[in-house]
Design a protein around this motif. Structure first.
Motif, PDB file in Angstrom:
ATOM      1  N   GLU A   1      -8.810  -1.649  -5.954  1.00 15.26           N
ATOM      2  CA  GLU A   1      -7.917  -0.484  -5.946  1.00 15.26           C
ATOM      3  C   GLU A   1      -8.675   0.799  -6.266  1.00 15.26           C
ATOM      4  O   GLU A   1      -8.439   1.838  -5.638  1.00 15.26           O
TER       5      GLU A   1
ATOM      6  N   PHE B   1      -2.427   0.469  -4.642  1.00 15.43           N
ATOM      7  CA  PHE B   1      -2.977  -0.659  -3.891  1.00 15.43           C
ATOM      8  C   PHE B   1      -2.734  -1.908  -4.715  1.00 15.43           C
ATOM      9  O   PHE B   1      -3.294  -2.071  -5.808  1.00 15.43           O
TER      10      PHE B   1
ATOM     11  N   ALA C   1      -2.966  -6.794  -1.906  1.00 18.54           N
ATOM     12  CA  ALA C   1      -3.704  -5.973  -0.939  1.00 18.54           C
ATOM     13  C   ALA C   1      -5.203  -6.051  -1.206  1.00 18.54           C
ATOM     14  O   ALA C   1      -6.011  -6.068  -0.264  1.00 18.54           O
ATOM     15  N   GLU C   2      -5.582  -6.109  -2.468  1.00 15.76           N
ATOM     16  CA  GLU C   2      -7.005  -6.248  -2.805  1.00 15.76           C
ATOM     17  C   GLU C   2      -7.567  -7.547  -2.227  1.00 15.76           C
ATOM     18  O   GLU C   2      -8.657  -7.566  -1.646  1.00 15.76           O
TER      19      GLU C   2
ATOM     20  N   VAL D   1       0.861  -1.172   0.000  1.00 13.05           N
ATOM     21  CA  VAL D   1       0.000   0.000   0.000  1.00 13.05           C
ATOM     22  C   VAL D   1       0.906   1.233   0.000  1.00 13.05           C
ATOM     23  O   VAL D   1       1.785   1.356   0.854  1.00 13.05           O
TER      24      VAL D   1
ATOM     25  N   VAL E   1      -5.721   6.138   4.525  1.00 13.75           N
ATOM     26  CA  VAL E   1      -5.278   4.778   4.836  1.00 13.75           C
ATOM     27  C   VAL E   1      -5.902   4.238   6.116  1.00 13.75           C
ATOM     28  O   VAL E   1      -5.868   3.033   6.379  1.00 13.75           O
TER      29      VAL E   1
ATOM     30  N   ILE F   1      -4.270   7.077   0.074  1.00 10.69           N
ATOM     31  CA  ILE F   1      -3.761   5.922  -0.667  1.00 10.69           C
ATOM     32  C   ILE F   1      -3.595   6.300  -2.134  1.00 10.69           C
ATOM     33  O   ILE F   1      -4.514   6.832  -2.754  1.00 10.69           O
TER      34      ILE F   1
ATOM     35  N   LEU G   1      -8.154   1.042   6.483  1.00  8.46           N
ATOM     36  CA  LEU G   1      -7.617  -0.313   6.562  1.00  8.46           C
ATOM     37  C   LEU G   1      -7.358  -0.743   7.997  1.00  8.46           C
ATOM     38  O   LEU G   1      -6.801  -1.820   8.223  1.00  8.46           O
TER      39      LEU G   1
ATOM     40  N   THR H   1       5.658   3.602   1.470  1.00  7.77           N
ATOM     41  CA  THR H   1       5.226   2.298   0.997  1.00  7.77           C
ATOM     42  C   THR H   1       5.143   1.362   2.190  1.00  7.77           C
ATOM     43  O   THR H   1       6.118   1.153   2.906  1.00  7.77           O
TER      44      THR H   1
END
Length: 630
Positions: A300, A288, A292-293, A277, A308, A285, A311, A370
């Motif tokens: 994304e 993505f 991560a998805e 991410v 962020v 963000i 999350l 990152t």
């Protein structure tokens, strides 16, 4: 405040008036010398040149002063008898008219001259600027070596050629002037009328840019970025076309290589098991990854631009935002130096443990972060299972150790039990006597109670040691921990002639440890040392503690036994490797597992004189770390 005029400024102002007065005085002197010949005629004839010269060369104000002084000087030359006569007054009036006419005429002449000089200067300045602009344009044209700049006329023939064009195409100016622009096109495009088509598009659109292959003088080709601009006069008449060409062969190759590298990088990132991410300094963000998805359950497109904090569970969102803000304000490298263990929140609201590693990416345009996210759900489940199995194994090892110590424990417990029975019997006999010694009976009962407490203490310590329980680390006094373990491990050693010595740190030391597990390590090491000294002439067991840095303490167990050879020492902590003929090789392996699980290290080395020394380290508790800072 004292104001003083600069000397030069005063002289510049005064000198014109002094010169005007001097001209009047000169005229007066000359007219006085001619007085015998002229009489009372032409009294003002020599003052007119003074006024004229003053008006032309000295300015209007000095000229007016000269006219006024000349009037008075001329009048003073008339005899007293004719001053008030009509001829004298007419001469004075005519002089006044002439003087002011001269001043007016000289003023206009001076103005016209200044205007003429100004126009001349302006024309010279414009000519100079035009020459400089022309020279600058020529320098710019010839200095633009990275660009080919040339002109073609209405028919498409080359009429101007710069050094950049000569370097890029390989033709010198005398070789290319007058050649058609089709010379720069591949034969197939030239035959298809590409050159004239480009000129037509430029004329129609006002400017035309394209990319196509160009042909050099040696026949080689390069990819050029071509811009064609029609050149027109103010009346709209076409004078030709300007062409600006840049060689983009290398740039296009680099762009292609960069695109391939990006595709390769994307393919690598798609295979990384961790979710990636990317967020900016505001916490929004910007990227993505596919992992991560799958991990968070968001697409994304749904999260790019969002904060962020979505999350994280609601209770962690403020912390995460503060973490990013704190790093931006302080540049604290500790935030990026070590991973963070947090909880993540999926799109469906479920949470999971995760490890977050943050990397800073500083570009010229912005600051990015990152984050690599690892799902710890399975790892934590596995760690709990390993911990459960380890607990079972260590419990079995304690039972095994107690099995080997059973006979010694029976003997040790037999002593206080026998003493209890003897003291009870003696007390009973003394109570049967008519003259009972109460003090003696109390003394016997006190000894009986002490022996009972001793036996109960042995049983209680044995029960605590062998019972199964959860691993629980707490703040433990290291000295008390060692003393309790040694009490169990050293049962029966006095009869074997083993001398035991303890050496502790002067100040109390507290460690963060599971008390029973560390006691298991100590009992194992002490019992091994006792067995190693079975056939030794000198039987001395030494237990020491010493500092091992700011946050650790070292515990050592040394014996004077037979020692270990280097080959056995190398595999001593490996499971199922034992130096004993009937050993299973699990005791020291379990010791290493326990010590390393506490964050320490265990090793073996030859003792200072003879025998073997085992050392292991433990982390200090917060209490001892804080005390060490004082």
């Amino acid at each position: 405040m004292d104001r003083r005029w600069p000397v030069g400024s005063v002289l510049d102002r005064v000198l014109p008036f002094v010169a005007a007065i001097s001209l009047v005085v000169l005229g007066y002197v000359l007219r006085s010398l001619l007085q015998p010949a002229l009489g009372d005629r032409s009294q003002f004839i020599l003052f007119v040149p003074a006024v004229l010269l003053s008006a032309i060369y000295l300015g209007r104000q000095p000229a007016l002063l000269s006219a006024i002084l000349s009037l008075f000087a001329g009048v003073s030359l008339f005899p007293a008898a004719v001053v008030n006569t009509t001829p004298a007054q007419v001469q004075a009036l005519l002089f006044i008219i002439e003087a002011f006419g001269v001043v007016w005429l000289a003023e206009h002449v001076a103005t016209a001259r200044r205007t003429s000089d100004q126009h001349k200067q302006e024309a010279e300045e414009e000519a100079r600027i035009s020459r400089q602009a022309s020279e600058s344009f020529d320098l710019l044209l010839q200095g633009a070596r990275e660009y080919a700049i040339f002109m073609v006329d209405e028919a498409g023939k080359v009429s101007l050629w710069n050094s950049g064009a000569q370097r890029m195409y390989g033709w010198e100016e005398k070789q290319i002037l007058g050649k058609p622009s089709t010379t720069f096109y591949p034969a197939e495009e030239a035959a298809a009328g590409k050159a004239h088509q480009d000129l037509f598009l430029a004329l129609q659109q006002g400017s035309y840019s394209t990319e196509h292959l160009q042909v050099r003088g040696d026949g080689s080709r390069f990819l050029g970025e071509v811009t064609i601009t029609p050149l027109k006069t103010g009346s709209g008449q076409l004078r030709g076309f300007a062409k600006l060409v840049r060689d983009i062969t290398e740039r296009r190759a680099l762009a292609s290589a960069l695109e391939r590298r990006e595709q390769h990088l994307r393919s690598i990132l798609s295979t990384i098991p961790d979710a990636m991410v990317v967020v900016d300094k505001t916490g929004s963000i910007s990227s993505f990854s596919a992992v991560a998805e799958r991990l968070f359950g968001y697409a994304e497109a749904d999260v790019v631009g969002s904060n962020v904090s979505i999350l994280s569970p609601p209770e962690y969102r403020d912390y995460n935002q503060a973490l990013v803000s704190h790093y931006i304000q302080t540049a604290n490298e500790a935030i990026t130096a070590a991973p963070h263990y947090l909880r993540g929140c999926r799109a469906d609201g479920t949470t999971f443990p995760m490890k977050l590693t943050i990397c800073e990416v500083a570009t010229e345009e912005e600051l990015l972060f990152t984050g690599f996210v690892e799902d710890l759900t399975e790892k934590r489940r596995f760690e709990k299972e390993v911990e459960r199995l380890q607990s079972e194994l260590t419990h079995a090892a304690r039972l095994t150790a107690m099995g080997t110590m059973a006979s010694t424990l029976a003997h040790e417990l037999n002593q206080p039990l026998t003493a209890i029975a003897s003291f009870a019997e003696a007390a009973e006999l003394m109570l049967d006597k008519p003259d009972v010694d109460k003090k003696a009976v109390k003394h016997l009962l006190r000894d009986l109670s002490a022996q009972s407490f001793r036996a109960g203490q042995i049983v209680r310590r044995l029960r605590d040691f062998v019972k199964r329980g959860h691993v629980r680390r707490s703040d433990v006094n290291l000295t008390s921990l060692i003393d309790e373990a040694a009490t169990l491990a050293l049962i029966g050693t006095r009869e074997r002639g083993i001398e035991t010595s303890f050496s502790y740190e002067q100040k109390p030391v507290h460690v963060l440890a599971d008390k029973v597990q560390i006691q298991q390590v100590l009992i194992n090491l002490i019992r091994n040392a006792i067995e190693a000294m079975e056939n030794s002439a000198v039987r001395k067991l030494t237990i020491n503690t010493a500092s091992a840095g700011r946050d650790m303490v070292c515990v050592s167990v040394s014996d004077t036994g037979r020692g270990l050879d280097s080959e056995a020492a190398a595999h001593l902590f490996t499971a199922f490797e034992s130096s004993k003929p009937d050993g299973m090789g699990l005791g020291l392996s379990i010791c290493r597992t326990i010590v390393e699980a506490h964050g320490g290290r265990i090793n073996v080395s030859p003792a200072d004189s003879q025998g073997t020394k085992f050392e292991f380290t433990l982390p200090l508790s917060k209490r001892s770390r804080d005390a060490a800072k004082i």
